[in-house]
Design a protein around this motif. Sequence first.
Motif, PDB file in Angstrom:
ATOM      1  N   LEU A   1      -5.919  -8.497  13.372  1.00 51.39           N
ATOM      2  CA  LEU A   1      -6.026  -7.516  12.289  1.00 51.39           C
ATOM      3  C   LEU A   1      -6.553  -8.142  11.000  1.00 51.39           C
ATOM      4  N   SER A   2      -6.450  -9.454  10.875  1.00 45.29           N
ATOM      5  CA  SER A   2      -6.974 -10.135   9.693  1.00 45.29           C
ATOM      6  C   SER A   2      -8.488 -10.044   9.606  1.00 45.29           C
TER       7      SER A   2
ATOM      8  N   ALA B   1     -12.065  -1.085   7.268  1.00 44.03           N
ATOM      9  CA  ALA B   1     -12.392   0.323   7.487  1.00 44.03           C
ATOM     10  C   ALA B   1     -13.817   0.532   7.995  1.00 44.03           C
ATOM     11  N   SER B   2     -14.710  -0.434   7.773  1.00 42.30           N
ATOM     12  CA  SER B   2     -16.097  -0.271   8.216  1.00 42.30           C
ATOM     13  C   SER B   2     -16.251  -0.428   9.723  1.00 42.30           C
ATOM     14  N   MET B   3     -15.186  -0.834  10.423  1.00 44.58           N
ATOM     15  CA  MET B   3     -15.291  -1.169  11.845  1.00 44.58           C
ATOM     16  C   MET B   3     -14.724  -0.082  12.753  1.00 44.58           C
TER      17      MET B   3
ATOM     18  N   ALA C   1      -8.843   0.338  12.309  1.00 44.64           N
ATOM     19  CA  ALA C   1      -9.642   0.162  11.091  1.00 44.64           C
ATOM     20  C   ALA C   1      -8.789   0.400   9.848  1.00 44.64           C
ATOM     21  N   ASN C   2      -7.956   1.427   9.874  1.00 48.90           N
ATOM     22  CA  ASN C   2      -7.118   1.729   8.713  1.00 48.90           C
ATOM     23  C   ASN C   2      -6.020   0.687   8.510  1.00 48.90           C
ATOM     24  N   LEU C   3      -5.437   0.208   9.617  1.00 46.00           N
ATOM     25  CA  LEU C   3      -4.415  -0.837   9.496  1.00 46.00           C
ATOM     26  C   LEU C   3      -5.020  -2.112   8.919  1.00 46.00           C
ATOM     27  N   GLY C   4      -6.219  -2.463   9.388  1.00 47.44           N
ATOM     28  CA  GLY C   4      -6.888  -3.643   8.845  1.00 47.44           C
ATOM     29  C   GLY C   4      -7.189  -3.492   7.368  1.00 47.44           C
TER      30      GLY C   4
ATOM     31  N   ASN D   1      -5.750  -6.088   4.682  1.00 46.44           N
ATOM     32  CA  ASN D   1      -6.683  -7.065   4.121  1.00 46.44           C
ATOM     33  C   ASN D   1      -7.231  -6.668   2.752  1.00 46.44           C
ATOM     34  N   MET D   2      -7.371  -5.380   2.500  1.00 47.56           N
ATOM     35  CA  MET D   2      -7.944  -4.944   1.227  1.00 47.56           C
ATOM     36  C   MET D   2      -6.872  -4.551   0.211  1.00 47.56           C
ATOM     37  N   LEU D   3      -5.758  -4.001   0.684  1.00 44.05           N
ATOM     38  CA  LEU D   3      -4.706  -3.545  -0.225  1.00 44.05           C
ATOM     39  C   LEU D   3      -3.483  -4.451  -0.201  1.00 44.05           C
ATOM     40  N   ASP D   4      -3.501  -5.461   0.671  1.00 42.18           N
ATOM     41  CA  ASP D   4      -2.404  -6.439   0.744  1.00 42.18           C
ATOM     42  C   ASP D   4      -1.062  -5.756   0.955  1.00 42.18           C
ATOM     43  N   MET D   5      -1.045  -4.726   1.804  1.00 41.81           N
ATOM     44  CA  MET D   5       0.200  -4.020   2.119  1.00 41.81           C
ATOM     45  C   MET D   5       0.810  -4.604   3.380  1.00 41.81           C
ATOM     46  N   PRO D   6       2.138  -4.505   3.536  1.00 42.16           N
ATOM     47  CA  PRO D   6       2.793  -5.098   4.711  1.00 42.16           C
ATOM     48  C   PRO D   6       2.450  -4.335   5.986  1.00 42.16           C
TER      49      PRO D   6
END
Length: 399
Positions: free
Chosen positions: A124-125, A129-131, A140-143, A147-152
């Motif tokens: 997931l690292s 969303a582009s994928m 895509a949303n989990l990634g 990675n972009m919002l630094d959420m757990p």
Amino acid sequence: MNAVQTLRKLLGLTPRISRERAMAAFTRRYASFKELLQANADLAGILAGLNAAQRGDRSLETRQVRKEARRAILQCERMAVCLNAISNQRHQALVSAVEALGGRIERELEQHTRGDVTSLTLPLSEVDASMAYSVGGKNANLGELRNMLDMPVPRGFAITIKAGTLFLLRSSGLFRNIYSQLRSVDAEKPSTISAASREIQRLIMEAPMPDMVSGPMLAAWDEAFGAQGDTVAALRSSAVAEDGVQSFAGQYRSILGVRRQDLLAAFKKVMASLFSERALTYRAAHGYALDATGMGLCCLEMVRAKAAGVAFSRHPVDLRSNCVLINGLWGLGEMVVDGSGTPDQWLVSRATRKIAQATIARKETRLQLTHTGTGVESTLVDVPEELREVPCLSDEQAR
């Protein structure tokens, strides 16, 4: 050989056959002729779509072009088989030639283009969303969250759409047999959908898993969770367009309580849900192709949940509301998602973070993971009497 038989042989005359045999032969050839016409019409439709994409009149992702090309190969093979049947097996060389040509095209399709995701799994690292067209919307949303919002986000990995496609296409004869079953579907006759669904899911569950698919999946598990230990994961569908304009959300399977030794069987179960009766009915009703193959999967470590549910950042029904809506109950959250349980509900103001309304349900049962002799299963158990009317979240947790 008597004189009549000798004379017939010299004149090239075949012995007379019974009316029943003649009608049976005619019926077989007529059926092949009808299938030939249908295959030709299907092929014409596929080629028209590809030509439109080539002219720029229609937008197709590389993945979709490959799928349409493979469908075209299949229709050509159908036509060759039908022609051979009509001619009483006198054109077997045509069948062989078409199969050889299909093999050459297949090798061309395996060539990579710019932007292709060639891996069968991704941590997931490495997902954002582009994928979505490579790993499906859920991954895509989990990634993006991670990675972009630094959420757990729990530990896990994405199984790409390429892995599912390879499984369906590289297991000997599997996709051809699936397509054969789908040809029998009549959208106006639910019984044909039900019969095709049962047979296709059986074919998928009994198909051997290609090493080129199983190896990367097990390696991804080991990288994410370690080869040893008692990690329990959820394996969920992450299909293309699962949450698009026409929503397929909830139609495909999620397998809970997956351990390393269960991963490959769970993968098959999720892939088989592409052809569930509900999914086939939905695609037929909305004009989607029945032979869908765009299925990615999301493998996430399961949280040891005391309570679970769903939070909506905006109220899904009352568009004037400025509240977050939270639904929750004891145990795992599947009973909220599938509607089988009545959850507790909170409305929390986005502006003040105060609880505007709380509705506490009586919760008779809960879903929990249970260790069995063969593994881990999600089972329905009674909620202790003292917890049945207790909120599954405190007010502070809801806020």
